[in-house]
Write a protein that holds these residues in place. Structure first.
Motif, PDB file in Angstrom:
ATOM      1  N   ARG A  48     126.777  -1.668   9.317  1.00 46.25           N
ATOM      2  CA  ARG A  48     127.047  -0.760  10.431  1.00 46.25           C
ATOM      3  C   ARG A  48     126.883  -1.492  11.760  1.00 46.25           C
ATOM      4  N   ASP A  49     127.867  -1.339  12.625  1.00 42.76           N
ATOM      5  CA  ASP A  49     127.901  -1.912  13.983  1.00 42.76           C
ATOM      6  C   ASP A  49     128.060  -3.439  14.033  1.00 42.76           C
ATOM      7  N   ALA A  50     128.344  -4.099  12.913  1.00 45.18           N
ATOM      8  CA  ALA A  50     128.520  -5.559  12.937  1.00 45.18           C
ATOM      9  C   ALA A  50     129.676  -5.968  13.843  1.00 45.18           C
ATOM     10  N   ALA A  51     130.768  -5.226  13.816  1.00 44.88           N
ATOM     11  CA  ALA A  51     131.920  -5.566  14.664  1.00 44.88           C
ATOM     12  C   ALA A  51     131.587  -5.377  16.138  1.00 44.88           C
ATOM     13  N   ASN A  52     130.696  -4.473  16.448  1.00 48.14           N
ATOM     14  CA  ASN A  52     130.326  -4.248  17.846  1.00 48.14           C
ATOM     15  C   ASN A  52     129.551  -5.405  18.455  1.00 48.14           C
ATOM     16  N   ARG A  53     128.987  -6.260  17.633  1.00 48.67           N
ATOM     17  CA  ARG A  53     128.260  -7.430  18.154  1.00 48.67           C
ATOM     18  C   ARG A  53     129.211  -8.512  18.657  1.00 48.67           C
ATOM     19  N   ARG A  54     130.458  -8.466  18.212  1.00 49.38           N
ATOM     20  CA  ARG A  54     131.466  -9.442  18.650  1.00 49.38           C
ATOM     21  C   ARG A  54     132.762  -8.701  18.937  1.00 49.38           C
ATOM     22  N   PRO A  55     132.821  -7.854  19.958  1.00 46.23           N
ATOM     23  CA  PRO A  55     133.990  -6.986  20.159  1.00 46.23           C
ATOM     24  C   PRO A  55     135.280  -7.716  20.506  1.00 46.23           C
ATOM     25  N   TRP A  56     135.222  -8.774  21.308  1.00 46.81           N
ATOM     26  CA  TRP A  56     136.470  -9.422  21.718  1.00 46.81           C
ATOM     27  C   TRP A  56     137.212 -10.062  20.544  1.00 46.81           C
ATOM     28  N   PRO A  57     136.572 -10.814  19.655  1.00 47.82           N
ATOM     29  CA  PRO A  57     137.333 -11.361  18.517  1.00 47.82           C
ATOM     30  C   PRO A  57     138.016 -10.274  17.681  1.00 47.82           C
ATOM     31  N   TRP A  58     137.381  -9.134  17.533  1.00 47.74           N
ATOM     32  CA  TRP A  58     138.003  -8.038  16.786  1.00 47.74           C
ATOM     33  C   TRP A  58     139.156  -7.438  17.578  1.00 47.74           C
ATOM     34  N   ALA A  59     139.003  -7.302  18.898  1.00 46.68           N
ATOM     35  CA  ALA A  59     140.078  -6.747  19.735  1.00 46.68           C
ATOM     36  C   ALA A  59     141.316  -7.636  19.674  1.00 46.68           C
ATOM     37  N   ARG A  60     141.134  -8.961  19.596  1.00 42.90           N
ATOM     38  CA  ARG A  60     142.267  -9.894  19.563  1.00 42.90           C
ATOM     39  C   ARG A  60     143.174  -9.701  18.360  1.00 42.90           C
ATOM     40  N   ILE A  61     142.638  -9.169  17.260  1.00 42.86           N
ATOM     41  CA  ILE A  61     143.463  -8.962  16.058  1.00 42.86           C
ATOM     42  C   ILE A  61     143.639  -7.472  15.749  1.00 42.86           C
ATOM     43  N   SER A  62     143.367  -6.620  16.725  1.00 43.77           N
ATOM     44  CA  SER A  62     143.394  -5.173  16.505  1.00 43.77           C
ATOM     45  C   SER A  62     144.777  -4.625  16.172  1.00 43.77           C
ATOM     46  N   ARG A  63     145.813  -5.369  16.458  1.00 45.81           N
ATOM     47  CA  ARG A  63     147.163  -4.944  16.068  1.00 45.81           C
ATOM     48  C   ARG A  63     147.339  -5.008  14.554  1.00 45.81           C
ATOM     49  N   TYR A  64     146.622  -5.904  13.908  1.00 48.10           N
ATOM     50  CA  TYR A  64     146.815  -6.161  12.483  1.00 48.10           C
ATOM     51  C   TYR A  64     145.667  -5.642  11.614  1.00 48.10           C
ATOM     52  N   VAL A  65     144.483  -5.581  12.183  1.00 43.65           N
ATOM     53  CA  VAL A  65     143.271  -5.267  11.434  1.00 43.65           C
ATOM     54  C   VAL A  65     142.541  -4.136  12.150  1.00 43.65           C
ATOM     55  N   LYS A  66     142.124  -3.138  11.400  1.00 41.75           N
ATOM     56  CA  LYS A  66     141.411  -1.990  11.979  1.00 41.75           C
ATOM     57  C   LYS A  66     139.971  -1.979  11.467  1.00 41.75           C
ATOM     58  N   VAL A  67     139.048  -1.719  12.372  1.00 43.65           N
ATOM     59  CA  VAL A  67     137.652  -1.530  11.990  1.00 43.65           C
ATOM     60  C   VAL A  67     137.374  -0.037  12.063  1.00 43.65           C
ATOM     61  N   ARG A  68     137.013   0.531  10.935  1.00 46.91           N
ATOM     62  CA  ARG A  68     136.736   1.968  10.845  1.00 46.91           C
ATOM     63  C   ARG A  68     135.229   2.170  10.990  1.00 46.91           C
ATOM     64  N   THR A  69     134.842   2.844  12.057  1.00 38.99           N
ATOM     65  CA  THR A  69     133.421   3.057  12.305  1.00 38.99           C
ATOM     66  C   THR A  69     133.057   4.537  12.393  1.00 38.99           C
ATOM     67  N   SER A  70     134.040   5.402  12.388  1.00 40.38           N
ATOM     68  CA  SER A  70     133.741   6.828  12.514  1.00 40.38           C
ATOM     69  C   SER A  70     133.211   7.374  11.190  1.00 40.38           C
ATOM     70  N   VAL A  71     132.586   8.502  11.279  1.00 42.28           N
ATOM     71  CA  VAL A  71     132.005   9.102  10.085  1.00 42.28           C
ATOM     72  C   VAL A  71     133.100   9.839   9.323  1.00 42.28           C
ATOM     73  N   THR A  72     133.740   9.117   8.411  1.00 43.98           N
ATOM     74  CA  THR A  72     134.735   9.684   7.514  1.00 43.98           C
ATOM     75  C   THR A  72     134.402   9.212   6.107  1.00 43.98           C
ATOM     76  N   GLU A  73     135.070   9.763   5.159  1.00 46.23           N
ATOM     77  CA  GLU A  73     134.808   9.386   3.771  1.00 46.23           C
ATOM     78  C   GLU A  73     135.677   8.190   3.377  1.00 46.23           C
ATOM     79  N   PHE A  74     135.128   7.317   2.577  1.00 45.90           N
ATOM     80  CA  PHE A  74     135.855   6.169   2.045  1.00 45.90           C
ATOM     81  C   PHE A  74     135.389   5.975   0.613  1.00 45.90           C
ATOM     82  N   GLY A  75     136.328   5.964  -0.318  1.00 45.28           N
ATOM     83  CA  GLY A  75     135.985   5.806  -1.727  1.00 45.28           C
ATOM     84  C   GLY A  75     135.766   4.356  -2.097  1.00 45.28           C
ATOM     85  N   VAL A  76     134.578   4.024  -2.531  1.00 45.83           N
ATOM     86  CA  VAL A  76     134.258   2.663  -2.972  1.00 45.83           C
ATOM     87  C   VAL A  76     134.251   2.667  -4.492  1.00 45.83           C
ATOM     88  N   PRO A  77     135.140   1.867  -5.096  1.00 42.44           N
ATOM     89  CA  PRO A  77     135.159   1.831  -6.564  1.00 42.44           C
ATOM     90  C   PRO A  77     133.900   1.160  -7.112  1.00 42.44           C
TER      91      PRO A  77
END
Length: 176
Positions: free
Chosen positions: A45-74
């Motif tokens: 949790r919040d790992a991407a927030n420690r380095r926001p600019w590198p994540w923003a640079r690829i935000s067109r291709y890669v999404k970081v989901r941080t909101s409280v939603t459900e995600f099924g982990v097999p």
């Protein structure tokens, strides 16, 4: 699993998951979702927030989901099938959660397979994609414009700062 409460989820096109395996430098597995051809990595949790600019640079291709939603982990032993399943890299060391440095390998793979990363707009902190920017002259001296004093910015940032288009071109220069 509730995203944002315990973990964040990184989502990318499936080709990036395949490229990450071929790159071989990320020792954590990812989850493949064949229905929508996506790959997912788990982050603390919040790992991407420690380095926001590198994540923003690829935000067109890669999404970081941080909101409280459900995600099924097999289950960790599910490694094949028509539904979501894990893909383990060579040299896997037993962990299932990546760290904030995952972004470095993702940047290499997106550049090679999807396109270039964004640059930083020099007038605002938002990503500037290659096709969106305009060049403006930003003089260091209010008395004269020196050669090579051009910067790339968003068109709306240029307008907000009083920079206007040069006659006969898409470039902008400082209004006088």
């Amino acid at each position: 699993m509730r995203i944002g409460k315990f973990l964040d989820v990184v989502e990318a096109p499936g080709i990036i998951g395949t490229a990450m395996l071929a790159l071989g430098t990320t020792p954590v597995p990812h989850i493949v979702t064949p229905d929508d051809h996506t790959a997912h990595w788990l982050l603390p949790r919040d790992a991407a927030n420690r380095r926001p600019w590198p994540w923003a640079r690829i935000s067109r291709y890669v999404k970081v989901r941080t909101s409280v939603t459900e995600f099924g982990v097999p289950g960790t032993d599910l490694t094949d099938g028509p539904g979501p399943h894990w893909v383990y890299p060579d040299g896997w060391d037993g962990g299932h959660v990546a760290d904030e440095w995952l972004v470095e390998d993702l940047a290499v793979c997106t550049l090679g397979h999807l396109g270039p990363p964004a640059q930083r707009c020099e007038l605002c902190p938002n990503p500037l994609w290659p096709e969106d920017g305009v060049r403006v002259v930003r003089s260091r001296s209010p008395l004269r414009t020196l050669p090579g004093n051009t910067i790339r910015v968003h068109p709306h940032c240029a307008r907000r700062r009083g920079l206007k288009p040069r006659p006969g071109g898409a470039q902008l220069r400082a209004a006088r």
